[in-house]
Design a protein around this motif. Structure first.
Motif, PDB file in Angstrom:
ATOM      1  N   UNK A 194       0.838  -1.202   0.000  1.00 29.95           N
ATOM      2  CA  UNK A 194       0.000   0.000   0.000  1.00 29.95           C
ATOM      3  C   UNK A 194       0.875   1.255   0.000  1.00 29.95           C
ATOM      4  N   UNK A 195       0.532   2.198  -0.865  1.00 31.13           N
ATOM      5  CA  UNK A 195       1.073   3.552  -0.845  1.00 31.13           C
ATOM      6  C   UNK A 195      -0.066   4.493  -0.462  1.00 31.13           C
ATOM      7  N   UNK A 196       0.039   5.121   0.695  1.00 30.78           N
ATOM      8  CA  UNK A 196      -1.029   5.999   1.185  1.00 30.78           C
ATOM      9  C   UNK A 196      -0.478   7.420   1.279  1.00 30.78           C
ATOM     10  N   UNK A 197      -0.994   8.300   0.425  1.00 30.33           N
ATOM     11  CA  UNK A 197      -0.570   9.695   0.409  1.00 30.33           C
ATOM     12  C   UNK A 197      -1.636  10.564   1.077  1.00 30.33           C
ATOM     13  N   UNK A 198      -1.161  11.523   1.856  1.00 27.88           N
ATOM     14  CA  UNK A 198      -2.036  12.447   2.566  1.00 27.88           C
ATOM     15  C   UNK A 198      -3.130  11.701   3.341  1.00 27.88           C
ATOM     16  N   UNK A 199      -2.751  10.771   4.216  1.00 27.08           N
ATOM     17  CA  UNK A 199      -3.760  10.008   4.960  1.00 27.08           C
ATOM     18  C   UNK A 199      -4.583  10.941   5.848  1.00 27.08           C
TER      19      UNK A 199
END
Length: 542
Positions: A194-199
């Motif tokens: 998983x790549x999670x940007x601006x969680x």
């Protein structure tokens, strides 16, 4: 002839030693440490199919059980999924493996190898070169002088070999920094990276703007948090807060799942490229020659590809005498490939990481940025793809019978099923790394015949004669099909699996010229007529 000296017993040095031994070249590996690797679950690598095949071929053991192949990859921005990748047979997942597991597999194979000696507690402090060889001095309990034919520095970013040879190592420092943790826990998904940007749970500042989660075997995960520019200290408290914050944010019910913290660290990414990779009989490979890997853990893979590229060239020179053009091609090919990746990162990362990203240039570019990052993490696309050797000095020129196939010259060949000379069915990749050129005939229908029926039929006798007449040992293989190749196409493949050329039929002169060029020779053009005449005479005698 004296053995090859390899300084550094990390995965790159161990891979090079195995690759040389498989081609009957003795080696001495100078290991600064005690001969074993400390387990560090947070220090992992991501390997492509090509790199996995290389290591498995050398070790004779599967790596899959030591690492994790993901079922998929998910990119998210805030609460929205922006991209999903599902892996399968047509699109295999990379292998995520702890570096100490990889090194352990290589050491186990080397323990059975009669041609390799590992000298532990041996720290290099001097190198002397002369025309006939190289001498290295080590200090420590086993301090002594070592005599070798060549020396390869695989001794990491602070390479002693590079410093002793006065080779400059320019580049950029701290391109990116990550806080890293390895932990055992249960997440809502079990086998997806998983790549999670601006969680949405991010707190203050940009330090929580991006987190990557990659699964490992036995319920272990590696989590990476992109840190803001600067040298702020990453304290244990900060890391624990990041872990708890992230796990809580990913949990469906908003609670913090139980976890066991196994290892932590700070991963600082530098981009550097050595000015020279060869000084006489001394060469560089791996982190001693280059530093990259801003989007995760592919930097080590490039070092493995260095070893694969260099091994067959060193082996040929060791057995058959100096070929300066062949050894020089190692730097030309590998340095150009790394330079292309560094250039792409320098051009695109500021746009992707910047506040506006590509928005001022491309509508809807937030998804485009996530796609660029995803491809980079997976070793694909502009930011992640391995370089090719299309502009190699070993590439043949002016071949009248050259045709295009699905694999451009200079890139790794597709792994298809082939029939070996003894009639057995094998994978094409299984025949690599033995020091021989591979000649592959595309002949539909041969798979259903006994070898005795087709080996003397059609164009096979003439092709077999042409292969026998080549300037270096070559193995003749037959494939029923190959992407983009018509029937009777002939492929010439280097020992490291890169395509030299594809020819439309049996063309002994072109095949000889291409082989001579691939070996660094300068006499290919003058020898083509003689090769064609020799092949024709041999075919007529069968």
């Amino acid at each position: 002839m004296d053995p090859v000296i390899i300084t550094g017993a990390g995965p790159v040095g161990l891979t090079l030693a195995l690759a040389l031994a498989r081609q009957e070249v003795p080696c001495v590996v100078l290991d600064e440490g005690p001969g074993k690797d400390e387990p560090r679950p947070a220090r992992t690598v991501v390997l492509s199919e090509e790199a996995v095949a290389l290591v498995e071929r050398l070790t004779g053991a599967p790596l899959t059980g030591l690492g994790s192949r993901w079922a998929g990859w998910r990119s998210m921005r805030r609460k929205q999924v922006t991209r999903e990748v599902v892996f399968g047979d047509a699109d295999p997942a990379p292998l995520h493996i702890a570096q100490h597991e990889l090194a352990g597999a290589l050491r186990t194979a080397l323990a059975r190898e009669r041609l390799v000696r590992i000298a532990v507690d041996s720290r290099l402090d001097g190198i002397e070169q002369e025309k006939s060889g190289v001498t290295a001095h080590t200090r420590g309990p086993a301090g002594t002088w070592w005599r070798g034919s060549y020396l390869v520095g695989c001794d990491g970013p602070r390479s002693t070999v590079r410093k002793l040879q006065d080779i400059r190592f320019p580049g950029r420092t701290a391109v990116e920094r990550y806080a890293v943790a390895a932990l055992r826990t249960e997440l809502p998904w079990t086998d997806q990276a998983l790549l999670h940007r601006m969680p949405p749970w991010r707190t203050t500042g940009p330090s929580a703007d991006e987190v990557v989660g990659r699964p490992l075997p036995d319920g272990v995960w590696r989590l990476d948090w992109l840190l803001p520019p600067g040298k702020d200290l990453v304290t244990p408290e900060l890391l624990v807060n990041r872990v708890r914050e992230t796990l809580t944010g990913w949990a469906a019910d908003g609670s913090t799942p139980a976890y066991e913290l196994l290892d932590t660290g700070v991963h600082t990414v530098h981009h550097r490229l050595a000015r020279r990779w060869r000084v006489g009989r001394v060469l560089l490979a791996g982190d001693a020659a280059h530093l990259l890997g801003a989007l995760g853990t592919q930097g080590l893979e490039e070092g493995l590809l260095d070893a694969d590229n260099l091994a067959w060239k060193l082996a040929l020179v060791w057995h058959h005498g100096p070929r300066e053009a062949l050894l020089d091609s190692y730097q030309r090919e590998r340095r150009a490939a790394i330079s292309a990746r560094l250039r792409a990162a320098d051009q695109l990362l500021p746009l992707v990481r910047g506040g506006g990203g590509l928005r001022s240039y491309v509508p809807g570019s937030a998804r485009g940025n996530d796609a660029l990052l995803t491809d980079g993490h997976l070793g694909r696309g502009t930011l992640g793809a391995q370089g090719t050797y299309a502009d190699s000095p070993l590439a043949p020129e002016d071949l009248g019978g050259e045709v295009s196939v699905g694999t451009p010259p200079g890139t790794p060949v597709t792994d298809v099923r082939v029939t070996a000379e003894d009639g057995t069915f094998v994978r094409l990749r299984d025949r690599l790394g033995r020091g021989a050129l591979l000649v592959v005939l595309i002949a539909p229908g041969t798979g259903v015949w006994d070898r005795k029926h087709w080996v003397t039929a059609g164009i096979m006798p003439r092709l077999a004669a042409a292969v026998t007449a080549l300037p270096h040992h070559a193995e003749l293989l037959v494939a029923e099909s190959y992407p983009g190749a018509a029937a009777h196409t002939v492929l010439l493949v280097r020992p490291d699996g890169h395509l030299v050329t594809a020819l439309n039929g049996v063309r002994p002169a072109d095949l000889y010229a291409a082989a001579e060029s691939a070996l660094g020779g300068a006499t290919a053009r003058a020898a083509t007529t003689e090769a064609e005449e020799g092949a024709g005479a041999a075919a007529g005698s069968r």
